[in-house]
Design a protein around this motif. Structure first.
Motif, PDB file in Angstrom:
ATOM      1  N   LYS A  47      -3.450 -23.259  42.954  1.00 58.77           N
ATOM      2  CA  LYS A  47      -3.280 -22.946  41.535  1.00 58.77           C
ATOM      3  C   LYS A  47      -3.713 -24.194  40.436  1.00 58.77           C
ATOM      4  O   LYS A  47      -3.955 -25.023  40.919  1.00 58.77           O
ATOM      5  CB  LYS A  47      -1.702 -22.586  41.085  1.00 58.77           C
ATOM      6  CG  LYS A  47      -0.951 -21.726  41.906  1.00 58.77           C
ATOM      7  CD  LYS A  47       0.462 -21.636  41.412  1.00 58.77           C
ATOM      8  CE  LYS A  47       1.129 -20.173  42.242  1.00 58.77           C
ATOM      9  NZ  LYS A  47       2.527 -19.937  41.656  1.00 58.77           N
ATOM     10  N   TYR A  89      -0.070 -10.406  39.195  1.00 58.97           N
ATOM     11  CA  TYR A  89       1.283 -10.587  39.168  1.00 58.97           C
ATOM     12  C   TYR A  89       2.033  -9.511  38.437  1.00 58.97           C
ATOM     13  O   TYR A  89       3.280  -9.532  37.940  1.00 58.97           O
ATOM     14  CB  TYR A  89       1.573 -11.989  38.230  1.00 58.97           C
ATOM     15  CG  TYR A  89       1.471 -13.349  39.229  1.00 58.97           C
ATOM     16  CD1 TYR A  89       2.465 -13.444  40.224  1.00 58.97           C
ATOM     17  CD2 TYR A  89       0.585 -14.147  38.983  1.00 58.97           C
ATOM     18  CE1 TYR A  89       2.262 -14.786  41.022  1.00 58.97           C
ATOM     19  CE2 TYR A  89       0.397 -15.399  39.576  1.00 58.97           C
ATOM     20  CZ  TYR A  89       1.083 -15.662  40.712  1.00 58.97           C
ATOM     21  OH  TYR A  89       0.910 -16.821  41.479  1.00 58.97           O
ATOM     22  N   HIS A 138       5.810  -9.091  38.597  1.00 58.24           N
ATOM     23  CA  HIS A 138       6.630  -9.824  37.764  1.00 58.24           C
ATOM     24  C   HIS A 138       6.644  -9.564  36.378  1.00 58.24           C
ATOM     25  O   HIS A 138       7.009 -10.022  35.500  1.00 58.24           O
ATOM     26  CB  HIS A 138       6.270 -11.344  38.083  1.00 58.24           C
ATOM     27  CG  HIS A 138       6.519 -11.787  39.237  1.00 58.24           C
ATOM     28  ND1 HIS A 138       7.819 -11.803  40.076  1.00 58.24           N
ATOM     29  CD2 HIS A 138       5.938 -12.717  39.980  1.00 58.24           C
ATOM     30  CE1 HIS A 138       7.676 -12.298  41.152  1.00 58.24           C
ATOM     31  NE2 HIS A 138       6.448 -12.711  41.241  1.00 58.24           N
ATOM     32  N   PHE A 194       9.236 -14.787  32.467  1.00 56.35           N
ATOM     33  CA  PHE A 194       8.267 -16.002  32.499  1.00 56.35           C
ATOM     34  C   PHE A 194       6.802 -15.374  32.644  1.00 56.35           C
ATOM     35  O   PHE A 194       5.943 -16.114  32.810  1.00 56.35           O
ATOM     36  CB  PHE A 194       8.611 -16.980  33.617  1.00 56.35           C
ATOM     37  CG  PHE A 194       8.799 -16.301  35.214  1.00 56.35           C
ATOM     38  CD1 PHE A 194       7.750 -16.010  35.788  1.00 56.35           C
ATOM     39  CD2 PHE A 194      10.140 -15.952  35.557  1.00 56.35           C
ATOM     40  CE1 PHE A 194       8.031 -15.182  37.205  1.00 56.35           C
ATOM     41  CE2 PHE A 194      10.252 -15.294  36.572  1.00 56.35           C
ATOM     42  CZ  PHE A 194       9.196 -15.089  37.534  1.00 56.35           C
ATOM     43  N   LEU A 214       3.408 -17.474  32.945  1.00 55.25           N
ATOM     44  CA  LEU A 214       2.659 -17.402  34.249  1.00 55.25           C
ATOM     45  C   LEU A 214       1.436 -16.917  33.982  1.00 55.25           C
ATOM     46  O   LEU A 214       0.318 -17.690  34.561  1.00 55.25           O
ATOM     47  CB  LEU A 214       3.533 -16.433  35.255  1.00 55.25           C
ATOM     48  CG  LEU A 214       2.938 -16.430  36.527  1.00 55.25           C
ATOM     49  CD1 LEU A 214       3.092 -17.835  37.275  1.00 55.25           C
ATOM     50  CD2 LEU A 214       3.831 -15.560  37.432  1.00 55.25           C
ATOM     51  N   ARG A 225       4.961 -28.032  47.716  1.00 60.95           N
ATOM     52  CA  ARG A 225       5.467 -28.173  46.419  1.00 60.95           C
ATOM     53  C   ARG A 225       6.233 -29.383  46.245  1.00 60.95           C
ATOM     54  O   ARG A 225       6.064 -29.863  45.112  1.00 60.95           O
ATOM     55  CB  ARG A 225       6.237 -26.836  46.118  1.00 60.95           C
ATOM     56  CG  ARG A 225       5.454 -25.652  45.948  1.00 60.95           C
ATOM     57  CD  ARG A 225       6.321 -24.369  46.222  1.00 60.95           C
ATOM     58  NE  ARG A 225       5.437 -23.185  45.747  1.00 60.95           N
ATOM     59  CZ  ARG A 225       5.691 -22.036  45.898  1.00 60.95           C
ATOM     60  NH1 ARG A 225       6.814 -21.653  46.787  1.00 60.95           N
ATOM     61  NH2 ARG A 225       5.116 -20.882  45.389  1.00 60.95           N
ATOM     62  N   ILE A 253       8.409 -25.536  38.339  1.00 61.78           N
ATOM     63  CA  ILE A 253       8.645 -24.485  38.852  1.00 61.78           C
ATOM     64  C   ILE A 253       7.397 -23.456  38.556  1.00 61.78           C
ATOM     65  O   ILE A 253       7.212 -22.437  39.362  1.00 61.78           O
ATOM     66  CB  ILE A 253      10.024 -23.646  38.450  1.00 61.78           C
ATOM     67  CG1 ILE A 253      10.453 -22.475  39.349  1.00 61.78           C
ATOM     68  CG2 ILE A 253      10.108 -23.390  37.123  1.00 61.78           C
ATOM     69  CD1 ILE A 253      11.728 -21.836  39.195  1.00 61.78           C
ATOM     70  N   GLU A 254       6.774 -23.659  37.386  1.00 64.26           N
ATOM     71  CA  GLU A 254       5.769 -22.661  37.125  1.00 64.26           C
ATOM     72  C   GLU A 254       4.557 -23.384  37.812  1.00 64.26           C
ATOM     73  O   GLU A 254       3.639 -22.496  38.405  1.00 64.26           O
ATOM     74  CB  GLU A 254       5.541 -22.546  35.741  1.00 64.26           C
ATOM     75  CG  GLU A 254       4.356 -21.767  35.000  1.00 64.26           C
ATOM     76  CD  GLU A 254       4.050 -21.637  33.849  1.00 64.26           C
ATOM     77  OE1 GLU A 254       4.736 -20.821  33.071  1.00 64.26           O
ATOM     78  OE2 GLU A 254       3.547 -22.690  33.027  1.00 64.26           O
ATOM     79  N   ASN A 269       3.550 -24.871  40.085  1.00 61.97           N
ATOM     80  CA  ASN A 269       4.087 -25.198  41.520  1.00 61.97           C
ATOM     81  C   ASN A 269       2.704 -25.210  42.653  1.00 61.97           C
ATOM     82  O   ASN A 269       3.391 -25.076  43.821  1.00 61.97           O
ATOM     83  CB  ASN A 269       5.441 -24.205  41.953  1.00 61.97           C
ATOM     84  CG  ASN A 269       4.784 -22.978  42.269  1.00 61.97           C
ATOM     85  OD1 ASN A 269       3.788 -22.469  41.916  1.00 61.97           O
ATOM     86  ND2 ASN A 269       5.915 -21.924  42.486  1.00 61.97           N
ATOM     87  N   HIS A 309       0.669 -20.331  45.844  1.00 58.47           N
ATOM     88  CA  HIS A 309       1.076 -19.265  45.870  1.00 58.47           C
ATOM     89  C   HIS A 309       0.910 -18.842  47.504  1.00 58.47           C
ATOM     90  O   HIS A 309      -0.134 -19.044  48.051  1.00 58.47           O
ATOM     91  CB  HIS A 309       0.553 -18.282  44.814  1.00 58.47           C
ATOM     92  CG  HIS A 309       0.809 -16.818  45.474  1.00 58.47           C
ATOM     93  ND1 HIS A 309       2.012 -16.078  44.903  1.00 58.47           N
ATOM     94  CD2 HIS A 309       0.310 -15.884  46.120  1.00 58.47           C
ATOM     95  CE1 HIS A 309       2.052 -14.980  45.471  1.00 58.47           C
ATOM     96  NE2 HIS A 309       0.977 -14.719  46.126  1.00 58.47           N
TER      97      HIS A 309
HETATM   98  P1  CMP Z   1       4.617 -17.805  42.881  1.00 54.38           P
HETATM   99  O1  CMP Z   1       4.993 -17.860  44.446  1.00 54.38           O
HETATM  100  O2  CMP Z   1       3.112 -17.607  42.816  1.00 54.38           O
HETATM  101  O3  CMP Z   1       5.057 -16.245  42.517  1.00 54.38           O
HETATM  102  C1  CMP Z   1       5.434 -16.113  41.179  1.00 54.38           C
HETATM  103  C2  CMP Z   1       5.438 -17.260  40.204  1.00 54.38           C
HETATM  104  O4  CMP Z   1       5.848 -17.161  39.137  1.00 54.38           O
HETATM  105  C3  CMP Z   1       5.916 -18.550  40.878  1.00 54.38           C
HETATM  106  O5  CMP Z   1       5.100 -18.538  42.006  1.00 54.38           O
HETATM  107  C4  CMP Z   1       6.004 -19.479  40.005  1.00 54.38           C
HETATM  108  O6  CMP Z   1       4.766 -20.097  39.516  1.00 54.38           O
HETATM  109  C5  CMP Z   1       6.399 -18.487  38.771  1.00 54.38           C
HETATM  110  N1  CMP Z   1       7.942 -18.768  38.702  1.00 54.38           N
HETATM  111  C6  CMP Z   1       8.615 -17.965  39.323  1.00 54.38           C
HETATM  112  N2  CMP Z   1      10.084 -18.364  38.839  1.00 54.38           N
HETATM  113  C7  CMP Z   1       9.906 -18.946  37.665  1.00 54.38           C
HETATM  114  C8  CMP Z   1      10.663 -19.297  36.634  1.00 54.38           C
HETATM  115  N3  CMP Z   1      12.075 -19.171  36.922  1.00 54.38           N
HETATM  116  N4  CMP Z   1      10.085 -19.906  35.783  1.00 54.38           N
HETATM  117  C9  CMP Z   1       8.756 -20.098  35.352  1.00 54.38           C
HETATM  118  N5  CMP Z   1       7.898 -19.581  36.578  1.00 54.38           N
HETATM  119  C10 CMP Z   1       8.399 -19.087  37.576  1.00 54.38           C
END
Ligand code: CMP
Length: 140
Positions: A11, A51, A54, A59, A63, A104, A111-112, A114, A117
């Motif tokens: 990322k 994505y 989601h 988020f 994201l 990670r 968490i964002e 991170n 993926h």
């Molecule tokens: P990823 O595995 O790429 O899948 C969805 C992505 O959304 C995740 O990794 C994070 O980058 C992001 N994400 C997941 N949960 C959260 C959260 N609670 N807050 C912000 N970003 C999130």
């Protein structure tokens, strides 16, 4: 054990900090082979599409903004149980909850942001690989 393929993305937080090689070394140490790889800068439409699952999450907009904030490296990884193996190498979504030695835990910022993926199932891996790569670009 079955030989599988999975989709990995390094990322923007990781490419910005020049960590592509470090991530790749950790993936290879985990027994995964990088059989296709490309660096690209996602458009907003591309990140939204990738994505889409989601889209209803709070988020989602952040994201998409984050994933378009710099280049990413999309990869196809191959190996025994590659989907689970890659998720184990990545660690938990939230780096604060990730196990020591995982990508990670060692590298992610939040968490964002991170760092990586990984596909969450073999079925999604096939869809995600096809999103980024043509068959002719993948050499097992
Ligand atoms: P990823 O595995 O790429 O899948 C969805 C992505 O959304 C995740 O990794 C994070 O980058 C992001 N994400 C997941 N949960 C959260 C959260 N609670 N807050 C912000 N970003 C999130």
């Amino acid at each position: 054990m079955p030989i599988e393929r999975t989709l990995s993305i390094i990322k923007p937080d990781a490419t910005r900090r020049n960590l592509t090689g470090r991530v790749n070394a950790m993936l290879e140490a985990a027994g995964l082979r990088i059989i296709a790889q490309k660096r690209l800068h996602l458009t907003t439409a591309q990140a939204e599409a990738f994505y889409a699952v989601h889209a209803a999450r709070p988020f989602y907009r952040d994201l998409v903004t984050f994933m378009t904030s710099g280049p990413v490296v999309a990869q196809v990884l191959e190996g025994e149980n590659a989907v689970a193996r890659n998720r184990e190498a990545m660690g938990a979504t939230d780096p604060a909850k990730a196990a020591p030695g995982t990508i990670r835990k060692e590298l992610a910022e939040s968490i964002e942001a991170n760092s990586v993926h990984g596909s969450d199932s073999a079925e999604n891996a096939a869809v995600e690989i096809a999103f980024f790569f043509a068959g002719i670009e993948i050499t097992g």
